[in-house]
Design a protein around this motif. Sequence first.
Motif, PDB file in Angstrom:
ATOM      1  N   THR A 217       9.731   8.863-100.678  1.00  7.86           N
ATOM      2  CA  THR A 217       8.949   7.896 -99.901  1.00  7.86           C
ATOM      3  C   THR A 217       7.560   8.440 -99.622  1.00  7.86           C
ATOM      4  O   THR A 217       6.559   7.699 -99.659  1.00  7.86           O
ATOM      5  CB  THR A 217       9.691   7.606 -98.589  1.00  7.86           C
ATOM      6  OG1 THR A 217      11.013   7.188 -98.885  1.00  7.86           O
ATOM      7  CG2 THR A 217       8.984   6.525 -97.807  1.00  7.86           C
ATOM      8  N   HIS A 218       7.517   9.736 -99.294  1.00 10.14           N
ATOM      9  CA  HIS A 218       6.210  10.337 -99.036  1.00 10.14           C
ATOM     10  C   HIS A 218       5.338  10.292-100.287  1.00 10.14           C
ATOM     11  O   HIS A 218       4.121  10.069-100.206  1.00 10.14           O
ATOM     12  CB  HIS A 218       6.401  11.784 -98.564  1.00 10.14           C
ATOM     13  CG  HIS A 218       5.136  12.478 -98.246  1.00 10.14           C
ATOM     14  ND1 HIS A 218       4.466  12.296 -97.046  1.00 10.14           N
ATOM     15  CD2 HIS A 218       4.374  13.349 -98.982  1.00 10.14           C
ATOM     16  CE1 HIS A 218       3.374  13.045 -97.030  1.00 10.14           C
ATOM     17  NE2 HIS A 218       3.294  13.688 -98.208  1.00 10.14           N
TER      18      HIS A 218
ATOM     19  N   SER B 270      15.718   8.458 -93.274  1.00  2.06           N
ATOM     20  CA  SER B 270      16.203   8.354 -94.644  1.00  2.06           C
ATOM     21  C   SER B 270      16.228   6.892 -95.072  1.00  2.06           C
ATOM     22  O   SER B 270      16.656   6.008 -94.328  1.00  2.06           O
ATOM     23  CB  SER B 270      17.605   8.951 -94.740  1.00  2.06           C
ATOM     24  OG  SER B 270      18.108   8.804 -96.040  1.00  2.06           O
TER      25      SER B 270
HETATM   26  N1  LIG Z   1       4.690  16.572-100.247  1.00  6.92           N
HETATM   27  C1  LIG Z   1       4.976  16.464 -98.941  1.00  6.92           C
HETATM   28  N2  LIG Z   1       4.094  16.868 -98.015  1.00  6.92           N
HETATM   29  C2  LIG Z   1       4.371  16.758 -96.719  1.00  6.92           C
HETATM   30  N3  LIG Z   1       5.513  16.258 -96.208  1.00  6.92           N
HETATM   31  C3  LIG Z   1       6.439  15.844 -97.069  1.00  6.92           C
HETATM   32  C4  LIG Z   1       6.234  15.944 -98.475  1.00  6.92           C
HETATM   33  N4  LIG Z   1       7.330  15.460 -99.075  1.00  6.92           N
HETATM   34  C5  LIG Z   1       8.167  15.091 -98.094  1.00  6.92           C
HETATM   35  N5  LIG Z   1       7.631  15.294 -96.912  1.00  6.92           N
HETATM   36  C6  LIG Z   1       8.275  15.022 -95.623  1.00  6.92           C
HETATM   37  O1  LIG Z   1       9.639  15.143 -95.819  1.00  6.92           O
HETATM   38  C7  LIG Z   1      10.335  14.204 -95.066  1.00  6.92           C
HETATM   39  C8  LIG Z   1      11.259  13.455 -96.004  1.00  6.92           C
HETATM   40  O2  LIG Z   1      10.501  12.852 -96.966  1.00  6.92           O
HETATM   41  P1  LIG Z   1      10.878  11.448 -97.508  1.00  6.92           P
HETATM   42  O3  LIG Z   1      11.343  10.542 -96.431  1.00  6.92           O
HETATM   43  O4  LIG Z   1       9.771  10.972 -98.309  1.00  6.92           O
HETATM   44  O5  LIG Z   1      12.143  11.831 -98.399  1.00  6.92           O
HETATM   45  P2  LIG Z   1      12.955  10.810 -99.304  1.00  6.92           P
HETATM   46  O6  LIG Z   1      13.113  11.452-100.605  1.00  6.92           O
HETATM   47  O7  LIG Z   1      12.355   9.509 -99.286  1.00  6.92           O
HETATM   48  O8  LIG Z   1      14.332  10.772 -98.590  1.00  6.92           O
HETATM   49  P3  LIG Z   1      15.334   9.557 -98.644  1.00  6.92           P
HETATM   50  O9  LIG Z   1      15.770   9.470-100.027  1.00  6.92           O
HETATM   51  O10 LIG Z   1      16.425   9.962 -97.747  1.00  6.92           O
HETATM   52  O11 LIG Z   1      14.593   8.369 -98.190  1.00  6.92           O
HETATM   53  C9  LIG Z   1       9.315  13.269 -94.478  1.00  6.92           C
HETATM   54  O12 LIG Z   1       9.156  13.569 -93.109  1.00  6.92           O
HETATM   55  C10 LIG Z   1       8.073  13.636 -95.177  1.00  6.92           C
HETATM   56  O13 LIG Z   1       6.942  13.519 -94.327  1.00  6.92           O
END
Ligand SMILES: Nc1ncnc2c1ncn2[C@@H]1O[C@H](COP(=O)(O)OP(=O)(O)OP(=O)(O)O)[C@@H](O)[C@H]1O
Length: 872
Positions: free
Chosen positions: A18-19, A123
Amino acid sequence: MGKSSLLAAIGPSGSGKTHTVFGCAREPGMVPLALRRIFCENESSGTESSRVFYLSMFEISSEKGKAERMIDLLHDGGDVCMQNSILKGLQEAVFRDAQQAESLIAHGMLKRATAMTNLNSQSSRSQCIINIRYDSENGDEEVDRKTSSTTLTIVDLAGAEREKKTGNQGARLLESNFINNTSMVFGLCLRSLLEHQKNRKKPLQKHYQNSLLTRYLRDYLEGKKRMMLILTVKPGEEDYLNTSFLLRQASPFTKIKFKTLEQPVNLTCSKRPNQALPQADQLKKMKFSNCDASLVDEGNIDTGFHLNMRKEIAGKVVKDCPNQNIKGSANENSNEIHVLSDGYISWGIQEKPSLNGDYLKNKVAKDREYLIMQGLSKALWSVLKQYKKKLEGIEIENCHLRDSLTSEKTKSLDLENELASEKLRCFDLENELKELKFRCTCCNEASANVLAVLHDAGSNLSQYQMVEGQEVNTEVSSYSLSELEQTENEKKMDHSATDSIVTFASDSGGVEEQCPQLIHQQLEDLSKGSDDSEYVNGFKDTSIGDACSRSQEVSTSNDAQDLICYEETGMVAISSTSGATSPCLYTGQKSEQDAVSIVGDVKKLEPEIECVSNESSPATSIEGEMGMVAISSTTGATSPCLYTGQKSEEDAVSIVGDVKKLEPEIECVSNESSPATSIEGERAKSSQDYEDLKDAEGEPTKTENDDSLPSVENRIACVAAQPHTVLDSSESPRKDCICFDVDEEQLNYEEGKKQQVPLVTNLPKEEWDTNNITKCLSHLASSSNFQHKEKPKRRLLPASCLLVKDISTLDVKDENDKPKGARGGKRVTMDDKIRTQGICGNICELKSLKSLHSCIQAIVLHRTHFMQKFSY
Ligand SMILES: Nc1ncnc2c1ncn2[C@@H]1O[C@H](COP(=O)(O)OP(=O)(O)OP(=O)(O)O)[C@@H](O)[C@H]1O
């Protein structure tokens, strides 16, 4: 123009999908970046008014883990259904700039289903799809409008989850199952496409039918549209398995080739171009269309966007691949650049035919693969860098742990050494404990022995006190008798000494002499009567020890006024009675000179005796070095009587003379009014004997003591067989006294002299025969020994010796040993008391009960000390 594409982010939960897609304010994701890029190109091209953009956003979620549903996120969460890969109910939002689109997306994100899990606080619980569609408004016809539509699809997949890590339960668990299922189907579709491309004979599996997402993305999953995958991984050590699994699963997808191309233009039907024409025809069309597009669409907005992208990517490729031949052809108008840039963007989906032939085509394909592998290797390299940093940190930590381990080892070695020393110490303590146990056992035995000794001593003392004149100390008697015999033999040599048998009586007027025949007869009677172990002529035979005990008892009693003390080699007899004005003292001497100077000695000793004697105490004894000095003093006594016995052999020779010389003195110091042989204390205890005697004699029993005593004492005839032997005036016969019964007529028992009855009957000197005496003494000795053999009741010697031994080992000081400075006279120690007040030679070491008590206390303390040490 007309080239739709897909950008999908896949990866485990919490890896940043998502990030990556949406980003944040400081780090914009793929969606904002794409929007900004689109509008940036549009502004630069100056065709802003001619282009319209549409935005749609929806999510695919599960309904209680079973059915899937699609929800429009931009318009109040309306349901969306799918019919033949066409979504119905999905509404699009028109936007004119990037900010407007971003605000719409942000609004839609608020409606997206999210939940907190162990891996991610927010999530994503659904698959989110964003469509950015471009539609040209230049064409007037509807067909042209449709054909000019191009869509950029961006998908944020829900990450696969492991139940062990997430710990989901209930609804979260159903969502997790849905998410994992969708991810699995998506991967199966890609794998099927890859296998189909590898082997054309393999049919393309219809895995896309298993989920709404794959059904919607069918064209992409079948290779008909361009697709780009973004893999997101977590660098944590605990995510190593997920990362490696994803890389292994996704790495083959890089080999997927999208050979089918869209028909961006000149399509009159609404069907999909890849479905309308066969693949070969599509390729041919593609060649021409691309050529035409590159020539005709020059200056178009879409063409400009692609050209800018191509220019950028081509520069990147040229920069990364300097050795390639395409270096010189990095021109935005050239086909090579065009191809390179397309290949880079479409991730190997398109294979544009080169105008320069197949050589260039193959070369471009290789370059494209190289770029793909380079990107993947860079990603892997970054991951490896992170792991390397972690490993470095772990190594540093290991170094610290090694150092700490070394220090701990040294500590453990020190502790082991200390433990060994403690073990040795414990071993020593155990040995000491054993020794203490052994000593405690010995102490217990000693204390038990002492108690037994005390018990025996008490019983014996009581027996001594109760029984009077029953035993004869055989040692002393035998010793005395042997000395008597020896003395008699010596007396033969000295005629002046042979006829000296001296008896002393406290009563000056009571001394009588009897004929030798009578004495001989009495001795024979005595020897005959010796078979009776208990009595001799009705009297109990007593030992010196008995006498001493009696005298000691008498001395300790308030009523008693007499003291009789014995020494090993001599004997001092002091006889005095209550009310006596002058106590009698006599000391046996062994030398003539000593005997001669008795009077002088007595006179010399008188001050000392007076000094050590206590007026309040009835009797005091002082032991001399060679003999024994007995002092008898009573309250109101005017002059004490003293006699000292010596060990000289020639003493017996001059006994007669000495006695003669001493008689006046003795008479002088003796109290005429009180019979020296009477002892009130003894008289009370020997009353039974008196009664027996009186019964045997047939005399009338006298109730008064004054009358009874002379009657008993008149029956005693004492023969002094040794110079230092003193004939006690008491009624009990001694071992060194020959006691026999005397007829009533022979007793000087006059009516008017009842209180002055002679206690000892002396034989006349001229009638004494040495043989008679010797014989008499031998009979006496035999009878005494016999009596002693029959009555082995004395066990005080070992007890006393043990007691003394214990006392000496314990270093116990008797308080009686302290000097009595107040008295100012001769210091009387415990030993002195013991010797002077001792029972006899066998028990002379037996100290007073007080010392015994202190001894026992000391032993108990000693034992307690040992037990405390043992318990520690
Ligand atoms: N490259 C990045 N830089 C800074 N923070 C990050 C980065 N990647 C992830 N995060 C942080 O990690 C946390 C989880 O990221 P994210 O929600 O995007 O994961 P996800 O893969 O979408 O998880 P899910 O599949 O459960 O939705 C978030 O708080 C996000 O801010």
